[in-house]
Design an enzyme around this catalytic site. Sequence first.
Site, PDB file in Angstrom:
ATOM      1  N   GLY A  38      16.207  31.985  31.048  1.00  0.00           N
ATOM      2  CA  GLY A  38      17.187  32.418  32.045  1.00  0.00           C
ATOM      3  C   GLY A  38      16.624  33.244  33.183  1.00  0.00           C
ATOM      4  N   ARG A  95      36.250  43.657  41.183  1.00  0.00           N
ATOM      5  CA  ARG A  95      37.465  44.057  40.454  1.00  0.00           C
ATOM      6  C   ARG A  95      37.199  45.282  39.581  1.00  0.00           C
ATOM      7  NH1 ARG A  95      39.153  38.102  38.358  1.00  0.00           N
ATOM      8  NH2 ARG A  95      36.897  37.947  38.334  1.00  0.00           N
ATOM      9  N   GLN A  96      35.916  45.576  39.357  1.00  0.00           N
ATOM     10  CA  GLN A  96      35.549  46.732  38.529  1.00  0.00           C
ATOM     11  C   GLN A  96      35.244  47.921  39.439  1.00  0.00           C
ATOM     12  OE1 GLN A  96      32.792  45.787  35.333  1.00  0.00           O
ATOM     13  NE2 GLN A  96      33.368  43.631  35.421  1.00  0.00           N
ATOM     14  N   ASP A 168      51.803  38.054  44.507  1.00  0.00           N
ATOM     15  CA  ASP A 168      52.095  39.385  43.954  1.00  0.00           C
ATOM     16  C   ASP A 168      52.207  40.422  45.066  1.00  0.00           C
ATOM     17  OD1 ASP A 168      49.420  40.181  44.646  1.00  0.00           O
ATOM     18  OD2 ASP A 168      48.717  39.237  42.807  1.00  0.00           O
ATOM     19  N   LYS A 191      55.022  40.408  40.161  1.00  0.00           N
ATOM     20  CA  LYS A 191      54.529  39.911  38.874  1.00  0.00           C
ATOM     21  C   LYS A 191      54.110  41.065  37.983  1.00  0.00           C
ATOM     22  CE  LYS A 191      49.575  39.450  39.729  1.00  0.00           C
ATOM     23  NZ  LYS A 191      48.398  38.596  39.887  1.00  0.00           N
ATOM     24  N   GLY A 224      43.263  30.817  38.120  1.00  0.00           N
ATOM     25  CA  GLY A 224      44.456  30.236  38.743  1.00  0.00           C
ATOM     26  C   GLY A 224      45.770  30.596  38.091  1.00  0.00           C
ATOM     27  N   GLY A 225      45.757  31.522  37.125  1.00  0.00           N
ATOM     28  CA  GLY A 225      46.974  31.912  36.404  1.00  0.00           C
ATOM     29  C   GLY A 225      48.103  32.366  37.318  1.00  0.00           C
TER      30      GLY A 225
END
Length: 291
Positions: A38, A95-96, A168, A191, A224-225
């Site tokens: 890797g 997002r963190q 949202d 939401k 995609g939720g």
Amino acid sequence: MTKLSVICGKASEDLGKKLARKVKANLVRADVRIFPDGESKITLDGEISKKKSIVIQSTYPPVDTNLIQILSMISKAKETSSEVVTVIPYMGYARQDREFLPGEIVTMKVLAKLFKGAGASEIIAVDIHSLIGLKYFTIKSKNISAIPDLVKFFKKLSLKNPLIVSPDQGGKGRAKEFAKKMGIEYIALEKNRDRKTGKVKIKTKKVDVVGRDLILVDDMISTGGSIINATKFLKKEKCNKIFVACTHALLMNNAEKKIKKSGVTKIVSTNTIPGKTSIVDVSDTIAKAIV
């Protein structure tokens, strides 16, 4: 002597080429070999400017591989260039940006140190998920918007009484800006997302969308939720066609197929992440942001 060079990683090769043409820079390609364990072995091919280099690479999956590659390219560029402008069209880990639950690591704080340590002089991101993340950078940093580029695309379509919809409340500002540039109205759904399970539920009871074409606007689509839930809800409200406009289309776990199946006519994204839906080019917007 080369005054300006664009060093593009494999994750942003096409965008890097376009950017180099726009800023009239010498293009330096990254030849990458991934070992069986890797590890990435990177060789830069081209003349690096002594004055200023632009390193461009998105950090979409494999996130950590693309991240170590861009850090390595920055480090190599800094050996020659006095200034290294770093363009991260899609910034992973955005997002963190804060500690939501006790013990969570604020990874954006770690990234800020890594980019500075590698030798970046400036950070440019495109529609970063949270602006809070940029506050951890002690070097110059800015976020640029792909909304004008996406709007340009949708203005060319013949839409029936179009309406902008945010899936949202968090994306309300984005939807408002998109709608303003389109010269049309917008709404934002409500939401609920369970922080532990990640499950999303629409709280909004009713909207007036009968017979209208809708553009669901978001900054990024991962699984995609949110888009699927919003689409199912809007279809029940008897809307016409539903289009999805986003900057970053990650589309993990067969998300594109699932979104289309839920009733979306077309997904339109930018080339911050290359893929079938990335039909909007942001190289001009990035070029304008580089001073």
